[in-house]
Enzyme design. Structure first.
Site, short mmCIF file in Angstrom:
data_model
loop_
_atom_site.label_atom_id
_atom_site.label_comp_id
_atom_site.label_asym_id
_atom_site.label_seq_id
_atom_site.Cartn_x
_atom_site.Cartn_y
_atom_site.Cartn_z
N GLU A 193 9.16 -4.10 13.03
CA GLU A 193 9.02 -2.97 12.10
C GLU A 193 7.74 -2.23 12.52
O GLU A 193 6.65 -2.80 12.47
CB GLU A 193 8.88 -3.48 10.66
CG GLU A 193 8.72 -2.34 9.67
CD GLU A 193 8.50 -2.81 8.23
OE1 GLU A 193 7.80 -3.81 8.02
OE2 GLU A 193 9.02 -2.13 7.32
N PHE A 195 0.81 -1.23 0.00
CA PHE A 195 0.00 0.00 0.00
C PHE A 195 0.84 1.27 0.00
O PHE A 195 0.35 2.34 -0.35
CB PHE A 195 -0.94 0.01 1.23
CG PHE A 195 -0.27 0.44 2.50
CD1 PHE A 195 -0.09 1.78 2.80
CD2 PHE A 195 0.23 -0.49 3.42
CE1 PHE A 195 0.56 2.19 3.98
CE2 PHE A 195 0.86 -0.10 4.57
CZ PHE A 195 1.03 1.25 4.85
N LYS A 204 -1.42 -7.21 -9.15
CA LYS A 204 -2.35 -7.30 -8.02
C LYS A 204 -1.92 -6.25 -7.01
O LYS A 204 -1.07 -6.48 -6.16
CB LYS A 204 -2.28 -8.71 -7.41
CG LYS A 204 -3.52 -9.19 -6.70
CD LYS A 204 -3.98 -8.37 -5.52
CE LYS A 204 -3.16 -8.49 -4.28
NZ LYS A 204 -3.56 -7.53 -3.21
N GLU A 249 -4.99 -3.91 -1.85
CA GLU A 249 -6.43 -3.64 -1.82
C GLU A 249 -6.77 -2.35 -1.07
O GLU A 249 -7.91 -1.92 -1.05
CB GLU A 249 -7.20 -4.84 -1.25
CG GLU A 249 -6.85 -5.26 0.17
CD GLU A 249 -5.67 -6.23 0.24
OE1 GLU A 249 -4.69 -6.04 -0.49
OE2 GLU A 249 -5.73 -7.17 1.06
N CYS A 286 9.62 1.70 3.36
CA CYS A 286 10.50 0.58 3.69
C CYS A 286 11.94 1.08 3.84
O CYS A 286 12.78 0.35 4.34
CB CYS A 286 10.43 -0.49 2.62
SG CYS A 286 11.09 0.08 1.06
P1 NAD Z 1 1.52 -6.62 3.11
O1 NAD Z 1 2.55 -7.68 3.19
O2 NAD Z 1 0.42 -6.62 4.12
O3 NAD Z 1 0.79 -6.66 1.67
C1 NAD Z 1 1.51 -6.68 0.46
C2 NAD Z 1 0.70 -7.43 -0.59
O4 NAD Z 1 0.50 -8.78 -0.16
C3 NAD Z 1 -0.68 -6.83 -0.83
O5 NAD Z 1 -0.94 -6.83 -2.20
C4 NAD Z 1 -1.61 -7.77 -0.07
O6 NAD Z 1 -2.87 -7.89 -0.68
C5 NAD Z 1 -0.89 -9.10 -0.12
N1 NAD Z 1 -1.13 -9.92 1.08
C6 NAD Z 1 -1.32 -9.48 2.35
N2 NAD Z 1 -1.49 -10.51 3.18
C7 NAD Z 1 -1.38 -11.64 2.44
C8 NAD Z 1 -1.45 -13.03 2.75
N3 NAD Z 1 -1.66 -13.46 3.98
N4 NAD Z 1 -1.29 -13.90 1.73
C9 NAD Z 1 -1.08 -13.49 0.48
N5 NAD Z 1 -1.01 -12.17 0.14
C10 NAD Z 1 -1.15 -11.26 1.10
O7 NAD Z 1 2.29 -5.22 3.10
P2 NAD Z 1 1.69 -3.75 3.18
O8 NAD Z 1 1.19 -3.52 4.57
O9 NAD Z 1 0.79 -3.48 2.04
O10 NAD Z 1 3.01 -2.87 2.92
C11 NAD Z 1 3.91 -2.51 3.93
C12 NAD Z 1 5.09 -3.44 4.01
O11 NAD Z 1 5.77 -3.50 2.76
C13 NAD Z 1 6.13 -3.01 5.02
O12 NAD Z 1 6.59 -4.13 5.72
C14 NAD Z 1 7.24 -2.41 4.17
O13 NAD Z 1 8.52 -2.41 4.76
C15 NAD Z 1 7.18 -3.30 2.98
N6 NAD Z 1 7.78 -2.68 1.80
C16 NAD Z 1 8.96 -3.21 1.34
C17 NAD Z 1 9.57 -2.63 0.25
C18 NAD Z 1 10.85 -3.20 -0.30
O14 NAD Z 1 11.17 -2.94 -1.47
N7 NAD Z 1 11.60 -3.98 0.47
C19 NAD Z 1 8.99 -1.53 -0.38
C20 NAD Z 1 7.79 -1.03 0.11
C21 NAD Z 1 7.19 -1.62 1.21
#
Ligand code: NAD
Length: 499
Positions: A384, A149, A173, A176, A281
Site C-alpha cells: 500500500e 491520521f 485515542k 498523534e 483507504c
Molecule cells: P497507523 O496504523 O500507523 O496508525 C493508526 C493508529 O494506530 C494511530 O492511532 C496510531 O497511534 C496507532 N499505532 C501506530 N502504530 C502502533 C503500534 N505499533 N502499536 C499500537 N498502536 C499503534 O495508520 P495511519 O498511518 O495513521 O493511517 C493510515 C492507514 O490507515 C492506511 O493503511 C489506511 O489504508 C488505513 N485506513 C483504513 C481505513 C479503513 O476503514 N479500512 C480507513 C482509513 C485509513
C-alpha cells in the site's frame, strides 16, 4: 510551541508524561505543535472516570441520548468551517476535501439520531405456558476508539457516534499526527449535552494503545489504521477477551473494460487516485484496463489530466487539487517506492518526485505519479503506497483482471467501469472485496449502510457505522420470564420444549 493535551472529564488537561509527539504543518514542513503522550496512569484515571460516568449515561433513556446526537450534529454543522480548517492545518488536505471529511462523519451522527429504533429489543409473548421471552441490547460499558491520521474528523465520528448513543463511554485515542479535531469534537459533544467523562480523548502512541488493550475495564475496541497494526490490535484485544473490530489498509483496483466510457473512467481515476494525495483507504491505486487498446487509450487520457493537476498548500484555496503527504518519512517512503518501481521494470509515465512548490519548498509534497506495465511481483503493486501514485496493470481478459483483484491480499474497495450490465453484475457477485463500485470509483457506503473490507483490510466481526455498529457496541441479553396464574407445573428435571 503550542502544546496539546487531553480531554478528560469535560475539560482540556495538560499531559504529565513529559513525552510528546511532533505535529507538523505538512505544507510548510514546520513544527507547529506537540501533543502530549499519555502514561498508563493517566489512561487508568480516564478509564475509571469514564466507567463511573457510563453508569448514568447507560441509564439515560435512548431518546435523550439521541437528542444529544441531534444537538451534536447541529453544532458540527454550525462549526464545519472551523473543523475543516483544523483538519487541513494538521493533515494538509484541501479545504473542500476537509469539509467532506467532516460531512461524511456528520452523516453517521445523523443516523445516530434515529438510534432508539436500532437499539430496540425483541419480544415473544406466550413462548410457553405463562412464559414470555425477550431480548434486550445493552451497552458494552467502556470502549475504545483508535483512529488513523487520514480522516481526522470522519473516523473519530464513525467511532464515537454509534458507541455513545448506544450507552457506552468511549476512550478515543486519535492519531498523534492530527489530535486537534478530536479535541474540538469532544468540546462540541459536551456543548451538545454529553455528560462529562462519557467521552475521554486520550492522546498517545503505542504505549497507550497497549495499555488500552490490556486494561480490564475496556470491553470493546474499534480500530482503524494500517494492516499490520490492525492485525496486532485484533490479536491482543481478543486475547484479553475484548470485542474488537480492526480495519486495515488497502490496495483498491479499478477494472476498465473495453466498452467503458474511457473519458469518464479517466476522470474517475484522477479523483480516486490522486485526491487527498492518495491518502485514502478507498483510493484507487491500481488501474486494470482489459486489452492493450484500452490500456493505451487510458494512458492517453490520463496524462493530460495529470499535467493539469495543481499541488500545493490548502491555503491556496481553489488553486489546489491536492496537498502534501503527512510527514517527511511518508514522503521519503513514497519516493523510495517510486524508485523501486523503476528499478523493478515498471514504466514511469509521470514522475512526481522532486516537485517544488514556490514558497513551500520544505513542505512534504509528492507530485502525481503514473506507472504503466506494472506486474504482480513489484513492490509498488504489493505494498500500500498511500500516496499520489497510480499503477496500471494490463490484463488480457476480464477473467484475468477479476482474478488479479481476487488474488490480492487486500479487500477494501474495488470498482469496474463498463457499459455491460452482465459483466458488472458478475463482477459484483464474484469479487471478494467488501465495497464494490459499478461505474463509481470510491464506493464508500452511505451512513445507513455499513463500511468494511474483506481479507487483510479488516479483522474481527461486523462493519463500522450503520446497523452493524449498533450490534458491535451492544451485547444481547435474553430473558425467559414466567408468571404463574392458571399454570400448574410440577418439578421438571428434563430439558424440554417449552410447549
Ligand atoms: P497507523 O496504523 O500507523 O496508525 C493508526 C493508529 O494506530 C494511530 O492511532 C496510531 O497511534 C496507532 N499505532 C501506530 N502504530 C502502533 C503500534 N505499533 N502499536 C499500537 N498502536 C499503534 O495508520 P495511519 O498511518 O495513521 O493511517 C493510515 C492507514 O490507515 C492506511 O493503511 C489506511 O489504508 C488505513 N485506513 C483504513 C481505513 C479503513 O476503514 N479500512 C480507513 C482509513 C485509513
Amino acid at each position: 510551541m503550542k502544546e496539546i493535551g487531553h480531554w478528560i472529564n469535560g475539560k482540556q488537561v495538560k499531559g504529565t508524561s513529559g513525552r510528546f509527539a511532533d505535529i507538523y504543518n505538512p505544507a510548510t514542513g514546520e513544527l507547529q505543535a506537540r501533543v502530549a503522550l499519555a502514561t498508563p496512569a493517566e489512561l487508568d484515571a480516564a478509564i475509571r472516570a469514564a466507567a463511573k460516568a457510563q453508569e448514568a449515561w447507560a441509564a439515560t433513556n435512548p431518546q435523550r441520548r439521541a437528542r444529544v446526537m441531534m444537538a451534536f450534529g447541529a453544532l458540527i454543522n454550525k462549526n464545519i468551517e472551523k473543523l475543516a480548517e483544523l483538519v487541513s492545518l494538521e493533515h494538509g488536505k484541501t479545504l473542500p476535501d476537509a469539509r467532506g471529511d467532516v460531512q461524511r462523519g456528520l452523516e453517521v451522527i445523523e443516523v445516530c439520531m434515529g438510534a432508539p429504533a436500532m437499539l430496540k429489543g425483541e419480544y415473544t409473548d406466550n413462548a410457553g405456558p405463562g412464559i414470555d421471552l425477550y431480548a434486550m441490547r445493552q451497552p458494552l460499558g467502556v470502549v475504545a476508539g483508535i483512529t488513523p491520521f487520514n480522516f481526522p474528523a470522519m473516523i473519530p465520528l464513525w467511532k464515537m457516534g454509534p458507541a455513545l448513543v448506544s450507552g457506552n463511554a468511549m476512550i478515543l485515542k486519535p492519531s498523534e499526527r492530527v489530535p486537534s479535531t478530536s479535541l474540538m469534537l469532544a468540546e462540541l459533544a459536551q456543548e451538545a449535552g454529553l455528560p462529562d467523562g462519557v467521552l475521554q480523548v486520550v492522546n498517545g502512541d503505542k504505549e497507550i494503545v497497549d495499555a488500552i488493550l490490556d486494561h480490564p475495564t475496556i470491553q470493546g475496541v474499534g480500530f482503524v489504521g494500517s494492516t499490520p497494526i490492525a492485525q496486532y490490535i485484533y490479536g491482543r484485544a481478543a486475547t484479553n477477551g475484548k470485542r474488537a473490530q480492526c480495519f486495515g489498509g488497502a490496495k483498491n483496483h479499478m477494472i476498465i473494460m473495453p466498452d467503458a466510457d474511457l473519458d469518464k473512467a479517466a476522470d474517475a481515476l484522477i479523483g480516486a487516485g490522486y485526491g487527498a494525495a492518495g491518502e485514502r483507504c478507498m483510493a484507487i491505486s491500481v488501474a486494470v484496463p482489459v486489452g492493450d487498446k484500452t490500456a493505451d487509450a487510458l494512458v492517453e487520457r490520463l496524462v493530460p489530466r495529470i499535467e493539469k493537476l495543481k499541488v500545493g498548500p490548502y491555503t491556496a484555496g481553489d488553486d489546489v487539487d491536492f496537498g502534501p503527504v503527512i510527514t517527511p518519512q511518508s514522503r521519503d517512503r513514497i519516493n523510495g517506492l517510486i524508485a523501486s518501481g523503476v528499478e523493478q521494470g515498471a514504466k514511469l509515465v509521470v514522475d512526481g518526485r522532486g516537485i517544488r512548490i514556490q514558497g513551500y519548498e520544505n513542505g512534504f509534497f509528492v507530485g502525481p505519479t503514473l506507472f504503466d506495465n506494472v506486474t504482480r511481483d513489484m513492490d509498488i503493486y504489493k505494498q500500500e503506497i498511500f500516496g499520489p501514485v497510480l499503477s496500471q496493470v494490463r490484463a488480457k481478459s476480464y477473467d484475468e483482471a477479476l482474478n488479479l483483484v481476487i488474488d490480492n491480499d487486500y479487500g477494501n474497495g474495488t470498482a469496474i467501469y463498463t457499459a455491460d450490465g452482465d459483466t458488472a453484475r458478475d463482477f459484483a457477485s464474484r469479487v471478494n472485496v467488501g465495497m464494490v463500485g459499478i461505474n463509481f470509483p470510491i464506493p464508500v457506503p452511505l451512513s445507513y449502510y455499513s463500511f468494511g473490507g474483506w481479507k487483510k483490510s479488516a479483522f474481527g466481526d461486523l462493519n463500522q457505522y450503520g446497523p452493524d455498529a449498533f450490534r458491535f457496541y451492544t451485547k444481547t441479553k435474553t430473558v425467559t420470564a414466567r408468571w404463574f396464574s392458571g399454570i400448574k407445573d410440577g418439578v421438571a428435571l428434563n430439558f424440554k420444549a417449552l410447549d
